[in-house]
Design a protein around this motif. Sequence first.
Motif, PDB file in Angstrom:
ATOM      1  N   ASN A  55       0.834  -1.214   0.000  1.00  0.00           N
ATOM      2  CA  ASN A  55       0.000   0.000   0.000  1.00  0.00           C
ATOM      3  C   ASN A  55       0.863   1.255   0.000  1.00  0.00           C
ATOM      4  O   ASN A  55       0.558   2.226  -0.700  1.00  0.00           O
ATOM      5  CB  ASN A  55      -0.962   0.004   1.191  1.00  0.00           C
ATOM      6  N   ARG A  56       1.920   1.248   0.782  1.00  0.00           N
ATOM      7  CA  ARG A  56       2.849   2.382   0.784  1.00  0.00           C
ATOM      8  C   ARG A  56       3.479   2.563  -0.593  1.00  0.00           C
ATOM      9  O   ARG A  56       3.626   3.694  -1.077  1.00  0.00           O
ATOM     10  CB  ARG A  56       3.934   2.180   1.854  1.00  0.00           C
ATOM     11  N   LEU A  57       3.845   1.472  -1.221  1.00  0.00           N
ATOM     12  CA  LEU A  57       4.425   1.515  -2.561  1.00  0.00           C
ATOM     13  C   LEU A  57       3.419   2.099  -3.561  1.00  0.00           C
ATOM     14  O   LEU A  57       3.757   2.984  -4.352  1.00  0.00           O
ATOM     15  CB  LEU A  57       4.859   0.111  -2.999  1.00  0.00           C
ATOM     16  N   PHE A  58       2.182   1.635  -3.510  1.00  0.00           N
ATOM     17  CA  PHE A  58       1.178   2.111  -4.459  1.00  0.00           C
ATOM     18  C   PHE A  58       0.848   3.586  -4.220  1.00  0.00           C
ATOM     19  O   PHE A  58       0.602   4.330  -5.161  1.00  0.00           O
ATOM     20  CB  PHE A  58      -0.084   1.250  -4.390  1.00  0.00           C
ATOM     21  N   THR A  59       0.874   4.009  -2.967  1.00  0.00           N
ATOM     22  CA  THR A  59       0.658   5.421  -2.652  1.00  0.00           C
ATOM     23  C   THR A  59       1.787   6.269  -3.234  1.00  0.00           C
ATOM     24  O   THR A  59       1.554   7.359  -3.755  1.00  0.00           O
ATOM     25  CB  THR A  59       0.563   5.628  -1.126  1.00  0.00           C
ATOM     26  N   LEU A  60       3.000   5.749  -3.159  1.00  0.00           N
ATOM     27  CA  LEU A  60       4.157   6.453  -3.700  1.00  0.00           C
ATOM     28  C   LEU A  60       4.112   6.516  -5.226  1.00  0.00           C
ATOM     29  O   LEU A  60       4.408   7.543  -5.835  1.00  0.00           O
ATOM     30  CB  LEU A  60       5.451   5.763  -3.242  1.00  0.00           C
ATOM     31  N   ASP A  61       3.747   5.402  -5.850  1.00  0.00           N
ATOM     32  CA  ASP A  61       3.776   5.322  -7.312  1.00  0.00           C
ATOM     33  C   ASP A  61       2.616   4.460  -7.794  1.00  0.00           C
ATOM     34  O   ASP A  61       2.734   3.234  -7.862  1.00  0.00           O
ATOM     35  CB  ASP A  61       5.115   4.743  -7.771  1.00  0.00           C
ATOM     36  N   ASP A  62       1.500   5.105  -8.133  1.00  0.00           N
ATOM     37  CA  ASP A  62       0.313   4.347  -8.528  1.00  0.00           C
ATOM     38  C   ASP A  62       0.384   3.822  -9.962  1.00  0.00           C
ATOM     39  O   ASP A  62      -0.575   3.247 -10.464  1.00  0.00           O
ATOM     40  CB  ASP A  62      -0.965   5.145  -8.290  1.00  0.00           C
ATOM     41  N   SER A  63       1.528   3.982 -10.610  1.00  0.00           N
ATOM     42  CA  SER A  63       1.701   3.350 -11.918  1.00  0.00           C
ATOM     43  C   SER A  63       2.142   1.891 -11.769  1.00  0.00           C
ATOM     44  O   SER A  63       2.190   1.158 -12.746  1.00  0.00           O
ATOM     45  CB  SER A  63       2.723   4.119 -12.757  1.00  0.00           C
ATOM     46  N   GLN A  64       2.442   1.479 -10.552  1.00  0.00           N
ATOM     47  CA  GLN A  64       2.858   0.095 -10.265  1.00  0.00           C
ATOM     48  C   GLN A  64       1.611  -0.790 -10.176  1.00  0.00           C
ATOM     49  O   GLN A  64       1.236  -1.273  -9.102  1.00  0.00           O
ATOM     50  CB  GLN A  64       3.646   0.046  -8.952  1.00  0.00           C
ATOM     51  N   LEU A  65       0.965  -1.021 -11.314  1.00  0.00           N
ATOM     52  CA  LEU A  65      -0.319  -1.716 -11.317  1.00  0.00           C
ATOM     53  C   LEU A  65      -0.221  -3.174 -10.883  1.00  0.00           C
ATOM     54  O   LEU A  65      -1.196  -3.737 -10.386  1.00  0.00           O
ATOM     55  CB  LEU A  65      -0.973  -1.604 -12.698  1.00  0.00           C
ATOM     56  N   ASP A  66       0.937  -3.794 -11.036  1.00  0.00           N
ATOM     57  CA  ASP A  66       1.090  -5.174 -10.588  1.00  0.00           C
ATOM     58  C   ASP A  66       0.904  -5.290  -9.079  1.00  0.00           C
ATOM     59  O   ASP A  66       0.533  -6.341  -8.560  1.00  0.00           O
ATOM     60  CB  ASP A  66       2.455  -5.736 -10.993  1.00  0.00           C
ATOM     61  N   VAL A  67       1.124  -4.191  -8.369  1.00  0.00           N
ATOM     62  CA  VAL A  67       0.956  -4.183  -6.918  1.00  0.00           C
ATOM     63  C   VAL A  67      -0.498  -4.483  -6.556  1.00  0.00           C
ATOM     64  O   VAL A  67      -0.773  -5.150  -5.559  1.00  0.00           O
ATOM     65  CB  VAL A  67       1.424  -2.836  -6.321  1.00  0.00           C
ATOM     66  N   LEU A  68      -1.437  -4.024  -7.383  1.00  0.00           N
ATOM     67  CA  LEU A  68      -2.840  -4.299  -7.099  1.00  0.00           C
ATOM     68  C   LEU A  68      -3.139  -5.795  -7.158  1.00  0.00           C
ATOM     69  O   LEU A  68      -3.900  -6.306  -6.332  1.00  0.00           O
ATOM     70  CB  LEU A  68      -3.739  -3.524  -8.066  1.00  0.00           C
ATOM     71  N   ASP A  69      -2.529  -6.507  -8.096  1.00  0.00           N
ATOM     72  CA  ASP A  69      -2.709  -7.959  -8.162  1.00  0.00           C
ATOM     73  C   ASP A  69      -2.132  -8.630  -6.914  1.00  0.00           C
ATOM     74  O   ASP A  69      -2.732  -9.547  -6.350  1.00  0.00           O
ATOM     75  CB  ASP A  69      -2.044  -8.540  -9.415  1.00  0.00           C
ATOM     76  N   LEU A  70      -0.950  -8.167  -6.497  1.00  0.00           N
ATOM     77  CA  LEU A  70      -0.320  -8.732  -5.304  1.00  0.00           C
ATOM     78  C   LEU A  70      -1.173  -8.455  -4.067  1.00  0.00           C
ATOM     79  O   LEU A  70      -1.371  -9.342  -3.223  1.00  0.00           O
ATOM     80  CB  LEU A  70       1.091  -8.157  -5.135  1.00  0.00           C
ATOM     81  N   LEU A  71      -1.695  -7.243  -3.955  1.00  0.00           N
ATOM     82  CA  LEU A  71      -2.573  -6.896  -2.832  1.00  0.00           C
ATOM     83  C   LEU A  71      -3.850  -7.742  -2.846  1.00  0.00           C
ATOM     84  O   LEU A  71      -4.296  -8.232  -1.805  1.00  0.00           O
ATOM     85  CB  LEU A  71      -2.927  -5.413  -2.862  1.00  0.00           C
ATOM     86  N   GLU A  72      -4.414  -7.890  -4.030  1.00  0.00           N
ATOM     87  CA  GLU A  72      -5.634  -8.698  -4.142  1.00  0.00           C
ATOM     88  C   GLU A  72      -5.392 -10.116  -3.625  1.00  0.00           C
ATOM     89  O   GLU A  72      -6.174 -10.641  -2.826  1.00  0.00           O
ATOM     90  CB  GLU A  72      -6.093  -8.734  -5.606  1.00  0.00           C
ATOM     91  N   ASN A  73      -4.299 -10.730  -4.047  1.00  0.00           N
ATOM     92  CA  ASN A  73      -3.990 -12.093  -3.621  1.00  0.00           C
ATOM     93  C   ASN A  73      -3.766 -12.181  -2.116  1.00  0.00           C
ATOM     94  O   ASN A  73      -4.205 -13.147  -1.473  1.00  0.00           O
ATOM     95  CB  ASN A  73      -2.763 -12.619  -4.373  1.00  0.00           C
ATOM     96  N   LEU A  74      -3.082 -11.200  -1.543  1.00  0.00           N
ATOM     97  CA  LEU A  74      -2.830 -11.218  -0.099  1.00  0.00           C
ATOM     98  C   LEU A  74      -4.125 -11.061   0.691  1.00  0.00           C
ATOM     99  O   LEU A  74      -4.321 -11.742   1.717  1.00  0.00           O
ATOM    100  CB  LEU A  74      -1.826 -10.125   0.283  1.00  0.00           C
ATOM    101  N   HIS A  75      -5.013 -10.194   0.237  1.00  0.00           N
ATOM    102  CA  HIS A  75      -6.292 -10.034   0.935  1.00  0.00           C
ATOM    103  C   HIS A  75      -7.124 -11.312   0.867  1.00  0.00           C
ATOM    104  O   HIS A  75      -7.763 -11.692   1.852  1.00  0.00           O
ATOM    105  CB  HIS A  75      -7.071  -8.851   0.371  1.00  0.00           C
ATOM    106  N   VAL A  76      -7.113 -11.989  -0.273  1.00  0.00           N
ATOM    107  CA  VAL A  76      -7.831 -13.260  -0.391  1.00  0.00           C
ATOM    108  C   VAL A  76      -7.201 -14.287   0.541  1.00  0.00           C
ATOM    109  O   VAL A  76      -7.911 -15.021   1.241  1.00  0.00           O
ATOM    110  CB  VAL A  76      -7.851 -13.752  -1.852  1.00  0.00           C
TER     111      VAL A  76
END
Length: 188
Positions: A55-76
């Motif tokens: 989340n800190r990474l995505f806040t810093l640079d929201d062009s890192q779209l792969d982070v959303l996939d990683l976050l999604e998997n961790l939340h699941v």
Amino acid sequence: RLAAEHSLWDRLVETYETALAQTDDVATRTDLLRAVAQTHDQHRDDPRAAIDAYNRLFTLDDSQLDVLDLLENLHVLLSDWAGHVEVLERKVARTLDDEDRKRLLHTIGDSQRDMLGNPALAISAFRRALDIDPADVFALEALDGLYTSSGDAAELASVLSQRLSIEGDPEVRRETALRLGRLWETDL
């Protein structure tokens, strides 16, 4: 390498965090935050700390779209359905392809209905999918079930009318028309 040989993952994370505090360079911060998140996820077995770092990474640079996939998997993984929906909403906001947005909204609706027990937010998600594609059979069927369960006859009639207008199968059209007629007879 030394961290792996001696299981010093906590010290490695501390080192990354110290380096983060000492730089303002976005590219360096991005790399360090990704390393922190991966260390938490892959070596420390701490998915919550990994989520925080991503989340800190995505806040810093929201062009890192792969982070959303990683976050999604961790939340699941954690069965954190509210967090899962939050990530999916971020993906919807950044996705330009209508089919992808519909798919994401279907998942949000399913999660709101089935995992979070929130039919109102499920209805909202499926309605948003219909805004993209008024002939979205998946969303119409989901709304049919939600309005049937809630007893909202007016909204159910609207959904059944919409299904009737797009349905090509004569048997399904007949069944839908009969349901709509019964609804008008008894509840409207």
